[in-house]
Design a protein around this motif. Structure first.
Motif, mmCIF file in Angstrom:
data_model
loop_
_atom_site.group_PDB
_atom_site.id
_atom_site.type_symbol
_atom_site.label_atom_id
_atom_site.label_comp_id
_atom_site.label_asym_id
_atom_site.label_seq_id
_atom_site.Cartn_x
_atom_site.Cartn_y
_atom_site.Cartn_z
ATOM 1 N N PHE A 15 0.619 -1.211 -0.001
ATOM 2 C CA PHE A 15 -0.093 -0.155 0.096
ATOM 3 C C PHE A 15 0.933 1.468 0.021
ATOM 4 O O PHE A 15 1.461 1.460 0.761
ATOM 5 C CB PHE A 15 -0.861 -0.044 1.267
ATOM 6 C CG PHE A 15 -1.872 -0.931 1.183
ATOM 7 C CD1 PHE A 15 -3.327 -0.613 0.817
ATOM 8 C CD2 PHE A 15 -1.853 -2.223 1.562
ATOM 9 C CE1 PHE A 15 -4.396 -1.458 0.817
ATOM 10 C CE2 PHE A 15 -2.779 -3.133 1.551
ATOM 11 C CZ PHE A 15 -3.935 -2.947 1.097
ATOM 12 N N ILE A 17 0.803 5.013 1.177
ATOM 13 C CA ILE A 17 0.000 5.463 2.220
ATOM 14 C C ILE A 17 -0.311 6.813 2.056
ATOM 15 O O ILE A 17 -1.499 7.210 2.294
ATOM 16 C CB ILE A 17 1.272 5.425 3.399
ATOM 17 C CG1 ILE A 17 1.815 3.942 3.725
ATOM 18 C CG2 ILE A 17 0.631 6.067 4.725
ATOM 19 C CD1 ILE A 17 0.643 3.042 4.019
ATOM 20 N N THR A 20 -3.337 7.555 0.143
ATOM 21 C CA THR A 20 -4.221 6.219 -0.312
ATOM 22 C C THR A 20 -4.904 5.714 0.776
ATOM 23 O O THR A 20 -5.984 5.528 0.894
ATOM 24 C CB THR A 20 -3.178 5.191 -0.799
ATOM 25 O OG1 THR A 20 -2.675 5.682 -2.194
ATOM 26 C CG2 THR A 20 -4.139 3.989 -1.322
ATOM 27 N N VAL A 21 -3.988 5.611 1.954
ATOM 28 C CA VAL A 21 -4.615 5.184 3.249
ATOM 29 C C VAL A 21 -4.571 6.205 4.297
ATOM 30 O O VAL A 21 -5.604 6.290 5.197
ATOM 31 C CB VAL A 21 -3.724 4.245 3.660
ATOM 32 C CG1 VAL A 21 -3.816 3.633 5.202
ATOM 33 C CG2 VAL A 21 -3.429 2.885 2.963
ATOM 34 N N PRO A 106 -6.095 8.165 9.591
ATOM 35 C CA PRO A 106 -6.743 7.387 8.203
ATOM 36 C C PRO A 106 -7.830 7.680 7.307
ATOM 37 O O PRO A 106 -8.734 8.537 8.089
ATOM 38 C CB PRO A 106 -6.848 5.999 8.902
ATOM 39 C CG PRO A 106 -7.196 6.227 10.221
ATOM 40 C CD PRO A 106 -6.529 7.542 10.521
ATOM 41 N N SER A 110 -10.349 3.152 5.895
ATOM 42 C CA SER A 110 -8.912 2.430 5.797
ATOM 43 C C SER A 110 -8.730 1.167 6.523
ATOM 44 O O SER A 110 -8.697 0.248 6.546
ATOM 45 C CB SER A 110 -7.838 3.330 5.948
ATOM 46 O OG SER A 110 -7.667 4.323 4.962
ATOM 47 N N LEU A 114 -8.614 -2.594 5.706
ATOM 48 C CA LEU A 114 -7.438 -3.289 5.765
ATOM 49 C C LEU A 114 -7.519 -4.578 6.470
ATOM 50 O O LEU A 114 -6.865 -5.634 6.386
ATOM 51 C CB LEU A 114 -6.366 -2.563 6.461
ATOM 52 C CG LEU A 114 -5.851 -1.161 5.745
ATOM 53 C CD1 LEU A 114 -5.158 -0.260 6.500
ATOM 54 C CD2 LEU A 114 -5.184 -2.011 4.449
ATOM 55 N N THR A 125 3.315 -1.984 3.525
ATOM 56 C CA THR A 125 3.353 -0.524 3.316
ATOM 57 C C THR A 125 4.233 -0.399 2.340
ATOM 58 O O THR A 125 5.136 -1.532 2.479
ATOM 59 C CB THR A 125 3.761 0.400 4.425
ATOM 60 O OG1 THR A 125 5.137 0.140 4.925
ATOM 61 C CG2 THR A 125 2.525 0.426 5.533
ATOM 62 N N LEU A 143 -3.545 0.972 12.067
ATOM 63 C CA LEU A 143 -3.592 0.340 11.022
ATOM 64 C C LEU A 143 -2.703 -1.112 10.844
ATOM 65 O O LEU A 143 -1.727 -1.342 11.553
ATOM 66 C CB LEU A 143 -2.583 1.310 9.818
ATOM 67 C CG LEU A 143 -3.295 2.498 9.731
ATOM 68 C CD1 LEU A 143 -2.130 3.527 8.884
ATOM 69 C CD2 LEU A 143 -4.590 2.593 8.807
ATOM 70 N N TRP A 145 -0.788 -3.361 9.770
ATOM 71 C CA TRP A 145 0.076 -3.953 8.857
ATOM 72 C C TRP A 145 0.819 -5.384 9.289
ATOM 73 O O TRP A 145 0.755 -5.404 10.759
ATOM 74 C CB TRP A 145 1.261 -2.837 8.600
ATOM 75 C CG TRP A 145 0.613 -1.653 8.050
ATOM 76 C CD1 TRP A 145 0.980 -0.449 8.883
ATOM 77 C CD2 TRP A 145 -0.047 -1.382 7.025
ATOM 78 N NE1 TRP A 145 0.489 0.604 8.316
ATOM 79 C CE2 TRP A 145 -0.169 0.106 6.928
ATOM 80 C CE3 TRP A 145 -0.464 -2.074 5.902
ATOM 81 C CZ2 TRP A 145 -0.856 0.775 6.033
ATOM 82 C CZ3 TRP A 145 -1.260 -1.556 4.779
ATOM 83 C CH2 TRP A 145 -1.596 -0.113 4.888
ATOM 84 N N LEU A 228 -11.307 1.064 -0.024
ATOM 85 C CA LEU A 228 -10.572 -0.126 0.327
ATOM 86 C C LEU A 228 -11.752 -1.263 0.740
ATOM 87 O O LEU A 228 -11.352 -2.342 0.427
ATOM 88 C CB LEU A 228 -9.542 -0.152 1.632
ATOM 89 C CG LEU A 228 -8.450 0.931 1.283
ATOM 90 C CD1 LEU A 228 -7.432 0.794 2.582
ATOM 91 C CD2 LEU A 228 -7.534 0.653 0.207
#
Length: 238
Positions: A15, A17, A20-21, A106, A110, A114, A125, A143, A145, A228
């Motif tokens: 992704f 960031i 976008t996020v 975010p 988001s 996610l 990321t 977030l 990740w 998303l």
């Protein structure tokens, strides 16, 4: 490729960031309203972001040595403060304001999007932001990740091929098993040149309501998504 076949081929979603996020523009406007309400936060946010690509170009050309985005952001900030009547800010105030990039909010879809995507895919990321910035942002915003990868890891800024191919190398997969998810066509074009799959995310308000983006679909992308959540829908995730 049909979405169902694509969903089964891809293993890693990488992704972008900023934009976008995370909502960099709205987050900077919010902080400027709280800290310096006399300043036009909308114009300030766009001016700060406008220095982003030129600063990275100085690194790519060799004019500057390898430089973290935190440090580039600070250079740009120091340059624009006088234009907004903030030349008087001291070093500590500047440093704390510069860390607004660690505190980006975010987009509303988001985190939930996610979390859905994480059920099936490795989520990482792939940002020009440095690792410390991305980690602190993720911690604050929730977030989820699996891995934080950055231009810092590859010592190259997107759209350098080293960044996109680096993701495939990290996870020991073919480039076509990685999908870049981004709201920027230049980023997606760079990924496609390296054999990655691509998903465009519409973020019409990335630069604020006064400067809406054209988010028209481009056929070169594998997927075109409104959010998303829509990406999760198209990949068949409940």
């Amino acid at each position: 490729m049909a979405a169902a076949a694509l969903a089964n081929q891809v293993e890693v979603l990488a992704f972008d960031i900023f934009g976008t996020v995370a909502d960099w523009h709205g987050s900077i406007v919010r902080e400027m309203r709280e800290r310096h309400p006399q300043v036009d936060g909308d114009a300030f946010a766009r001016a700060w972001r406008a220095g982003y690509k030129p600063a990275m170009a100085r690194v790519a050309s060799g004019q500057l040595g390898w430089t973290l985005i935190d440090d580039l952001h600070r250079m740009i900030l120091d340059d624009i403060l006088p234009r907004f009547g903030l030349a008087h800010l001291g070093g500590e105030e500047r440093e704390d304001l510069n860390k607004v990039w660690h505190r980006l909010d975010p987009w509303p879809d988001s985190v939930a999007g996610l979390e859905r995507l994480k059920r099936r895919y490795i989520l990482c990321t792939l940002s020009n932001g440095n690792i410390g910035l991305l980690t602190r942002m993720a911690k604050r915003a929730g977030l989820p990740w699996d891995c934080v990868l950055s231009a810092e890891v590859f010592r190259a800024y997107k759209p350098d091929p080293a960044t996109y191919l680096g993701v495939a190398k990290v996870f020991d997969v073919e480039p076509g098993q990685v999908m870049l998810v981004a709201a920027h066509h230049e980023d997606l074009e760079g990924a496609r040149r390296c054999g990655l799959r691509t998903a465009y995310i519409e973020r019409p308000l990335e630069f604020g309501a006064a400067q809406p983006k054209d988010v028209s679909a481009r056929p070169a992308n594998d997927l075109h998504c409104t959010s998303l959540a829509d990406l999760a829908d198209q990949l068949g995730l409940g």
